[in-house]
Each structure stands twice: as structure tokens, then as C-alpha cells.
Design a protein around this motif. Structure first.
Motif, PDB file in Angstrom:
ATOM      1  N   PRO A   1      43.862  33.095  34.730  1.00 32.27           N
ATOM      2  CA  PRO A   1      42.986  33.527  35.831  1.00 32.27           C
ATOM      3  C   PRO A   1      42.607  34.997  35.688  1.00 32.27           C
ATOM      4  O   PRO A   1      43.389  35.797  35.182  1.00 32.27           O
ATOM      5  N   ASP A   2      41.421  35.337  36.161  1.00 37.33           N
ATOM      6  CA  ASP A   2      40.857  36.683  36.014  1.00 37.33           C
ATOM      7  C   ASP A   2      40.950  37.103  34.554  1.00 37.33           C
ATOM      8  O   ASP A   2      41.665  38.031  34.173  1.00 37.33           O
TER       9      ASP A   2
ATOM     10  N   VAL B   1      36.587  33.346  33.934  1.00 36.77           N
ATOM     11  CA  VAL B   1      36.010  34.687  34.083  1.00 36.77           C
ATOM     12  C   VAL B   1      35.695  34.967  35.544  1.00 36.77           C
ATOM     13  O   VAL B   1      35.405  36.103  35.917  1.00 36.77           O
ATOM     14  N   LEU B   2      35.736  33.933  36.379  1.00 39.12           N
ATOM     15  CA  LEU B   2      35.396  34.051  37.794  1.00 39.12           C
ATOM     16  C   LEU B   2      36.601  33.901  38.706  1.00 39.12           C
ATOM     17  O   LEU B   2      36.544  34.261  39.881  1.00 39.12           O
ATOM     18  N   SER B   3      37.708  33.366  38.174  1.00 47.86           N
ATOM     19  CA  SER B   3      38.852  33.025  39.012  1.00 47.86           C
ATOM     20  C   SER B   3      39.734  34.236  39.273  1.00 47.86           C
ATOM     21  O   SER B   3      39.708  35.227  38.556  1.00 47.86           O
ATOM     22  N   SER B   4      40.559  34.109  40.304  1.00 46.07           N
ATOM     23  CA  SER B   4      41.385  35.223  40.775  1.00 46.07           C
ATOM     24  C   SER B   4      42.812  35.106  40.258  1.00 46.07           C
ATOM     25  O   SER B   4      43.341  34.002  40.101  1.00 46.07           O
ATOM     26  N   ALA B   5      43.447  36.268  40.029  1.00 46.50           N
ATOM     27  CA  ALA B   5      44.852  36.306  39.631  1.00 46.50           C
ATOM     28  C   ALA B   5      45.780  36.431  40.844  1.00 46.50           C
ATOM     29  O   ALA B   5      46.975  36.646  40.682  1.00 46.50           O
TER      30      ALA B   5
ATOM     31  N   LYS C   1      54.882  32.077  44.143  1.00 49.27           N
ATOM     32  CA  LYS C   1      54.380  33.153  43.279  1.00 49.27           C
ATOM     33  C   LYS C   1      53.582  32.529  42.131  1.00 49.27           C
ATOM     34  O   LYS C   1      53.669  32.929  40.979  1.00 49.27           O
ATOM     35  N   GLY C   2      52.779  31.540  42.526  1.00 49.86           N
ATOM     36  CA  GLY C   2      52.066  30.756  41.538  1.00 49.86           C
ATOM     37  C   GLY C   2      50.579  31.032  41.521  1.00 49.86           C
ATOM     38  O   GLY C   2      50.063  31.955  42.157  1.00 49.86           O
ATOM     39  N   ASN C   3      49.863  30.193  40.791  1.00 47.94           N
ATOM     40  CA  ASN C   3      48.437  30.383  40.544  1.00 47.94           C
ATOM     41  C   ASN C   3      47.595  29.853  41.696  1.00 47.94           C
ATOM     42  O   ASN C   3      47.926  28.851  42.328  1.00 47.94           O
ATOM     43  N   SER C   4      46.487  30.531  41.946  1.00 46.68           N
ATOM     44  CA  SER C   4      45.537  30.084  42.969  1.00 46.68           C
ATOM     45  C   SER C   4      44.117  30.159  42.417  1.00 46.68           C
ATOM     46  O   SER C   4      43.183  30.509  43.126  1.00 46.68           O
ATOM     47  N   HIS C   5      43.982  29.799  41.161  1.00 45.05           N
ATOM     48  CA  HIS C   5      42.701  30.018  40.476  1.00 45.05           C
ATOM     49  C   HIS C   5      41.588  29.091  40.947  1.00 45.05           C
ATOM     50  O   HIS C   5      40.436  29.276  40.565  1.00 45.05           O
ATOM     51  N   GLN C   6      41.910  28.084  41.775  1.00 48.32           N
ATOM     52  CA  GLN C   6      40.852  27.222  42.299  1.00 48.32           C
ATOM     53  C   GLN C   6      40.121  27.854  43.476  1.00 48.32           C
ATOM     54  O   GLN C   6      39.088  27.344  43.897  1.00 48.32           O
TER      55      GLN C   6
END
Length: 799
Positions: free
Chosen positions: A481-482, A770-774, A781-786
Motif C-alpha cells: 500500500p502507498d 499507487v493510490l492505496s493508503s498505508a 495493526k493491519g492493512n486497509s488498502h481497500q
């Protein structure tokens, strides 16, 4: 940037006539169905085999990618070449444990293995990181570089500076290069470990706060009599999730009603759904809250079940010492915040009509039994932990927990799955660990990685990440992500001093390696395939062909590195790769005496072992006999209200899972600037980014942006127009697919496309990262790239 001719030639050297014939013989007819038309790719492999008079053998095998099916692949081998791939005939179907027939991914593996762009030789970087400039070196030089850098960097910074990245392209097997790399590092002082699964780590962390355990799914053979299935953000038709489709199609034929809740009209909706309910991403909990309001206010909840098995439903069932109005009923009725959680309230948030919400709630509560099965897409939002727990509350209210035909929701993995033993792993002397979401910060500035950010086992990190291994993984500079944030750190050679990548292709991540190694495919090494979901079998993945050029398995070169570090005998225990697989299988047999596993010699004939376990219902014992089998929660009950979460005092992870507006959700102020929510989906033609380079599979599904006609019209976008998707983090440029299969306010792209930036940094590959957030989730403490807000504009090229 173009590469000098000498560098291109060193990366892609001339191909001999023999190797070209071998590669050519791997091309045979492969049918595709696209837009209702049938296409085929024709070549001469069968004729080549027949003309040479080579005897053909057909071997049942499977891939060891991060792919859930472990489908039945029949590799046709003649003269040391895979000539074609078929799959299990219908006559071999075992209804007690249906092994999947090969999907389009499985049928196209030959084109992936026999591809002229595969890496051929070990290479070291000669340009700047990320330029993709490499020169060929010998394996002796490559293994010496690894050994010397391990010794030098470890001596300077300590073993906690060593990191093995997320490597999903081999995680479908019991034996892999990344596992053995960790073994080697543990024998030489240890390494910085990571935790969290990017696939399902948020729901795995949240589900135990309701049930006390992670695995909350049943075996699918228990759903045969289920009258209603709600697939919530679950898309097994495209993800090929275990053998779900086999059972779901049987259920569909037998009259089971399917409802799919998803912003996108997926192939699962098309193939299974009697009703499609689109909702705005990250608003799942509002829909769940309103459903629970209808169920409770209309007296449809299972009172006896709730009274006997749960804590926190109403004020009378709350733990002592908790203030008033913290129960589920108090929340739904607005006793604390003044907002009754009616369908009309939820309609404004979710865009789901109030009457649809009422009917969905009534259908779920009145159908006995019913199964609400949640996919892993919704929990990849920054509100994903709340969504995961919300589904468990719905299952609890309706009494669908611990019963045949029901489903406890939440994580959904089946607790009766069995795995191979795996290689023995020495203890890791390094005790601190980070979330996989922290690796960029750990490489940039270790002081940024605190306990609040996910550090475990220590108050601070002793060192930045200084040496990194990416073995069969494209997360480093593609799936992360990011992505621009990650690449900025990778390009700074004062940060990570030495990066080793091993892969089949020059992936976007491989371009950032200092040392690039040509790995073998699953057809060129030994392994044991393991399944996802509720499948329950092990299958031998045998070495079928010899690797060409100078390709070597990770384990092969790791033995050389271990020898140069003076620990080869400890590392390998004198075993070849095949002998490790034999050893692991024997250890598996000893650990499962009741399963009567065959010997390894027998396995080589049988090819697979089906466990054929009896039907499994999660929490069945807890419901049947709660006195002797309490739930493994602090209260011994299903915790609708979690005291553990309450004591964290974090509004983003409430003790009673409910709707909280998400960062970069539709209620965020940022939506005024970026009004569209972008989501991604896992497509039928690749597993994550694996097989992106396969040209056959690129034809199966072209990378496009799905956009609703209403949103497209507002922006002057027509079918096929090139569009730019952008936010403050990046820009991506792809063709537009104007379709009613995505709801208004939402756009979608398939996940896993390779990042292809131009000189201005604009991605032309369709890489959503390239658009997703870190941003990390508050609990896991996981990913939220959606969760990402974007704007889309028609691209007007310069004249």
C-alpha cells in the motif's frame, strides 16, 4: 528508461535452437471464453511429441502459488518437456472430497513456465535501484555476495536488521525458499519477524473478541440443507476459494437461495445470486446495525439462544461495572447517542434502500437455518475489524452459531483443516516483531515503529532493516500500500544496504534488488500442496522437468550460502530438496496416526491424500454442552459486548461492534475533493500478481477501470476512453469500462496488476497500490488498502 544493449543482452541472452524448440513445444490449444465468444491458441506440442516418438507420461500435480484451489493439474510430460495440461475427468469425482478441476489459471501454467522473459541467470545491479539495470554474474559470485553481506551487516547492526519479506507466490506449499531462509537466519543469530496476514489478518484478529477463537467456519458439506446463503463481500467464483463453487452450485441446483452483498456485480453474483444488494464500501456496519434493529424491534431474534449463550445483548446481560446504555439493544434504540438505527438511517449511509434492508433482515432471521458467509475483501478496509465482528453479531442474534446449516460468520476458516508438518524451524533469538504493515517504517526510521504502531516484544527496535530477502514475492514494490512511499525508501541506498530478490520474472519488485536470482517454477522442484478454505487434502507437487539455463531453487543456493557461513550441515541436515519432502511427509504421518497416510513411496503413486473428515460445525460442542465446553472467551460466552475491547478505550474498535465512519469513506470531508471510492477485486486470471506476465491470462481479463454510467456521464467518459484515476498519493491511467456492474459512487479495478510508471510517475499498468493508503487498522495493526478515495478524469493527450 531504456537499457544499454549490453545490459539487455546480459538479461535476455540468445536462445539456443534446442531451448527454443522446448519452449515452443509448450504451446498447445488453450480455449478461452471472452464476451461470449470462444478463442483458442494453437501450437504443435502434441505433434512434436508424437513426431519424436517420445513416450508421454501424465502426472497429477498442483501448483504451490498462493492460490486456494490446489486444483488437479494433469501434466503431460514427454522428453523432459511439459507438452500440455489437462485436468481431472468427471469420472474421478469423489463426492466426499471434491478436488477441483483446473481453472483457467491452472490450464495456462505451461505458458508461464515456458516463457522467453523468465529470468535465466543470477545478476547483480549496476544502475540505480529501480532502474532495472543488471549484469550477469556466476552463482559462485552470487552466493559469496549473500554470505559476505550477511556477515558484514549483521556484525555492524545485529541480527534484528535482517528481514524476510512477504512471499506469497510459494505459500501454497509446505516447503519454500522463504521458510528455509528463515531457518538459515535463525541458525546465524535470528531475524526481525513480522506478523499479520495481508489476506485476512484483520478478521482473524477481530473474530476471537466474539467467540474466543479464530476459526469460525464450517465444512461446506454441512450446508446441503441450508435454505438461504448470504455471501457478504465474498466472490468465490473468481477467487477460486477452495472448493466452495462445487458445493454452492450443488446447493443452487437444490433450491438454496443466494443473496450477494457487494458494491460490484461480480461473477459470483452472475452465477449464484437470486438477489444482488450493492452498498457503499466501508458502510457494511451501518447495514448490519439496521438489520439488527429490524430483527430486534420486530421480535425476530432467537431469545432462548441469546439468553443461554451470550453476554451484552441487553442491559440485564452486561458485565458488572460497565456504565448504562452500552448494550446492543441500547445502541440500536439510540439510548446513548439519540440515533435509532433504523433502515432509513442506514439508507442515507449505505445507499441501500430501507425496504431492501428490512427484507434482508427478515429473510435472514426467518429462514432456519441460514448462513451469512463473509469474504475477506470487506475486512481489508480501515473499518474491517468492526465489519468482521458485526457479522458475528448477526449470526448470534439469529441463533445460527454452532448448528448444521448455519454459519458463525467472522473469519470463516474451517477448524478441521489439516496441514503437512513443514521443515523444522530453530528458535529465533530475536524476540521483537513488527506488523507486515510496519516494514517501510522499520527500513526508514526504526524509531517510528512503536507499540502503538504494532511493535511487539520490545519497546523499541534496535536497528533499521538493513538486509532484506524477497523470495517469490512481489509485495516489495507492487502490492505494498502507498507504493510511492515504499519505493522512496527502497531507492535510498543509505537505508536498506542489500536486497536479494528471487523470482521467475523481472517483476516491479525485482527491479529494486541488488542481487537478482532466477528461481524455479513449481514444475521444477518438489513440494506438497496445501489447500485453503474448507478443503481437506494434501497433494504431491513433484519435480517434473529440469530447470533450464542457470535457474536454481532457493534451497539449492541457500545450501551454498550456508556452507560459506560454516553451517551447511546444520542447515540442510544432509538432505536434498526431495529428501526434505520425504522427511516432512514422514513427520506428517507420525503426527496424524489416525489418518492412515500412505508412505511417501505410496504417495508418489496415489499423488494425493483425502482426509474425508466427518462434517464439521464450528462451536458445535460449545452450543451442545456449554457447561463442559464454554466458549474460550473471558466470560465463557459469546461476547456481543467485549470487555477487552471496552478497556482499550479506542472509539475505532468499540466494545460493541457498530458503524463508525471510515477514514476515506463516503462521509470523510476528503470526499469533496475525491468523490469516488475505489475498490479492487481478485480476478480469475491471476493469484495476487502471480501470472500477470502470462500473455494468455492477460487476454482473459484486460485491466480496466469499472465505472458506473452515471459517474461516467458526469465526467464525459465513454466506453474505452483512457482515464486517469488520481488522489494525493498517485495517478493511474487505464481504459474505462462503463458498466452498470458497479454501483454509482464506486469505481473498481482488478488487483495485482504490475506497476508500470512513466517518467512522470504515472502508472500505466493499472496498479491500484499507487493510490492505496498505508494507514494501519487499530486492532490488528493491519492493512486497509481497500479504503481509498479518488477522482477520475478523461485523459486528453497532448497534441
Amino acid at each position: 528508461m531504456s537499457e544499454p544493449k549490453e545490459n539487455r543482452d546480459s538479461v535476455f541472452p540468445s536462445i539456443t535452437r534446442r531451448s527454443l524448440l522446448k519452449a515452443g513445444s509448450a504451446l498447445v490449444t488453450l480455449p478461452f471464453v471472452m464476451s461470449g465468444k470462444s478463442f483458442a491458441m494453437q501450437a504443435n506440442a502434441p505433434e512434436t511429441a508424437q513426431a519424436s516418438g517420445a513416450a508421454e507420461r501424465v502426472v497429477q500435480t498442483c501448483s504451490t502459488f498462493d492460490c486456494g484451489g490446489k486444483c488437479d493439474i494433469r501434466a503431460h510430460v514427454a522428453d523432459g518437456v511439459i507438452t500440455r495440461i489437462t485436468t481431472r475427468p468427471d469420472s474421478e469425482l469423489d463426492p466426499q472430497m471434491p478436488i477441483m478441476r483446473a481453472c483457467v489459471r491452472g490450464r495456462s501454467y505451461r505458458k508461464f513456465v515456458y516463457h522467453p522473459d523468465r529470468l535465466k541467470y543470477p545478476m547483480k545491479r549496476v544502475g540505480k535501484r529501480g532502474e532495472g539495470k543488471f549484469e550477469r554474474i556466476s552463482w559462485e559470485e552470487a552466493t559469496t555476495l549473500i554470505a559476505n553481506n550477511l556477515q558484514r551487516i549483521t556484525a555492524q547492526y545485529g541480527p534484528a536488521c535482517r528481514f524476510v519479506h512477504n512471499n506469497t507466490a510459494t505459500s501454497g506449499g509446505t516447503f519454500s525458499g522463504d521458510k528455509m531462509m528463515r531457518r538459515l537466519l535463525n541458525l546465524t543469530g535470528g531475524y526481525l519477524e513480522y506478523y499479520h496476514s495481508v489476506s485476512m489478518g484483520n478478521t482473524a484478529a477481530a473474530t476471537p473478541y466474539t467467540y474466543g477463537a479464530v476459526a469460525s467456519g464450517n465444512s461446506l458439506d454441512t450446508l446441503a440443507e441450508t435454505k438461504l446463503v448470504i455471501l457478504w463481500g465474498h466472490n468465490p467464483t473468481e477467487t477460486i476459494f477452495g472448493h466452495s463453487n462445487h458445493y454452492f452450485q450443488q446447493m443452487k441446483q437444490n433450491g438454496t437461495r443466494f443473496i450477494v452483498v457487494d458494491p460490484r456485480y461480480s461473477d459470483t453474483v452472475a452465477s449464484l445470486a437470486d438477489e444482488w444488494i450493492p452498498l457503499l464500501p466501508s458502510t457494511d456496519n451501518a447495514l448490519m446495525d439496521a438489520m439488527m434493529y429490524v430483527i430486534v424491534s420486530e421480535n425476530l431474534h432467537d431469545k432462548a439462544f441469546i439468553e443461554r449463550y451470550t453476554l451484552g445483548f441487553d442491559e440485564a446481560s452486561m458485565p458488572e461495572g460497565v456504565p448504562a446504555n452500552e448494550s446492543l439493544v441500547a445502541y440500536l434504540m439510540g439510548d446513548k447517542d439519540g440515533q435509532v438505527k433504523t433502515p432509513e438511517w442506514a439508507e442515507k449511509i449505505t445507499n441501500v434502500p430501507a425496504q431492501t434492508i428490512r427484507q434482508l433482515a427478515r429473510d435472514y432471521a426467518n429462514t432456519k437455518p441460514a448462513a451469512l458467509i463473509q469474504g475477506w475483501g470487506p475486512q481489508r478496509h480501515n473499518c474491517g475489524e468492526r465489519t468482521a465482528r458485526g457479522s458475528t453479531l448477526l449470526a448470534t442474534l439469529t441463533g445460527n452459531v454452532g448448528i448444521k446449516g448455519g454459519w458463525a460468520a467472522g473469519y470463516g476458516g474451517c477448524g478441521n483443516r489439516k496441514f503437512a508438518a513443514g521443515p523444522e524451524m530453530p528458535d529465533n533469538p530475536v524476540k521483537e516483531s513488527i506488523s507486515i504493515m510496519n516494514w517501510v517504517q522499520a527500513a526508514d526510521d526504526a524509531s517510528k515503529v512503536t507499540a502503538d504502531a504494532g511493535l511487539k516484544g520490545a519497546e523499541t527496535l534496535n536497528s533499521n532493516i538493513r538486509i532484506l530477502f524477497s523470495l517469490a514475492g512481489n509485495y516489495l514494490a507492487n502490492q505494498n500500500p502507498d507504493l510511492h512511499q515504499a519505493v522512496k525508501v527502497l531507492e535510498d541506498e543509505s537505508k536498506i544496504e542489500f536486497i536479494v530478490a528471487s523470482d521467475l520474472y523481472m517483476t516491479p519488485s525485482a527491479r529494486y534488488a541488488d542481487l537478482l536470482l532466477p528461481e524455479t517454477s513449481f514444475m521444477e522442484r518438489w513440494n506438497i500442496g496445501e489447500t485453503w478454505g474448507t478443503a481437506s487434502y494434501l497433494i504431491l507437487s513433484e519435480k517434473l522437468i529440469e530447470p533450464e539455463f542457470e535457474r536454481r531453487s532457493d534451497y539449492d543456493w541457500q545450501r551454498e550460502v550456508a556452507a560459506k557461513l560454516g553451517i551447511e550441515s546444520q542447515f540442510s541436515q544432509g538432505r536434498t530438496e526431495q529428501q526434505w519432502i520425504e522427511h516432512i511427509w514422514e513427520q506428517t504421518r507420525l503426527s496424524m496416526p489416525d489418518e492412515h497416510l500412505p508412505t511417501f513411496s505410496e504417495l508418489r503413486v496415489q499423488r494425493k491424500h483425502l482426509f474425508k473428515s466427518k462434517p464439521y460445525v464450528a462451536f458445535e460442542d460449545n452450543i451442545r454442552d456449554p457447561q463442559n465446553h464454554p466458549f474460550p472467551t473471558p466470560s465463557g460466552k459469546i461476547e456481543i459486548f467485549s470487555q477487552r475491547l471496552y478497556d482499550m478505550h479506542n472509539p475505532e474498535i468499540p466494545a460493541l461492534s457498530h458503524y463508525v465512519p471510515a477514514h476515506e469513506g463516503p462521509e470523510d470531508a476528503l470526499a469533496k475533493q475525491f468523490p469516488l471510492q475505489l475498490i479492487t477485486w481478485k480476478g480469475k486470471n491471476r493469484a495476487n500478481s502471480t501470472q500477470y506476465a502470462n500473455p494468455w491470462l492477460q487476454e482473459v481479463q484486460v485491466q480496466k477501470l469499472w465505472i458506473n454510467p452515471l459517474d461516467a456521464q458526469q465526467r464525459g467518459i465513454r466506453q474505452g476512453d483512457t482515464v486517469r484515476i488520481h488522489n494525493a498519493r498517485g495517478i493511474c491511467q487505464v481504459p474505462a469500462e462503463v458498466t452498470v456492474r458497479i454501483m454509482p459512487g464506486v469505481v473498481a479495478m482488478q488487483a495485482g496488476a504490475w506497476w508500470q510508471p512513466d517518467a512522470e510517475g504515472v502508472d500505466h499498468g493499472g496498479c491500484a497500490n499507487v493510490l492505496s493508503s498505508a494507514r494501519i487498522t487499530p486492532l490488528a495493526k493491519g492493512n486497509s488498502h481497500q479504503t481509498m478515495l479518488v477522482e477520475v478524469a478523461k485523459y486528453a493527450s497532448a497534441v
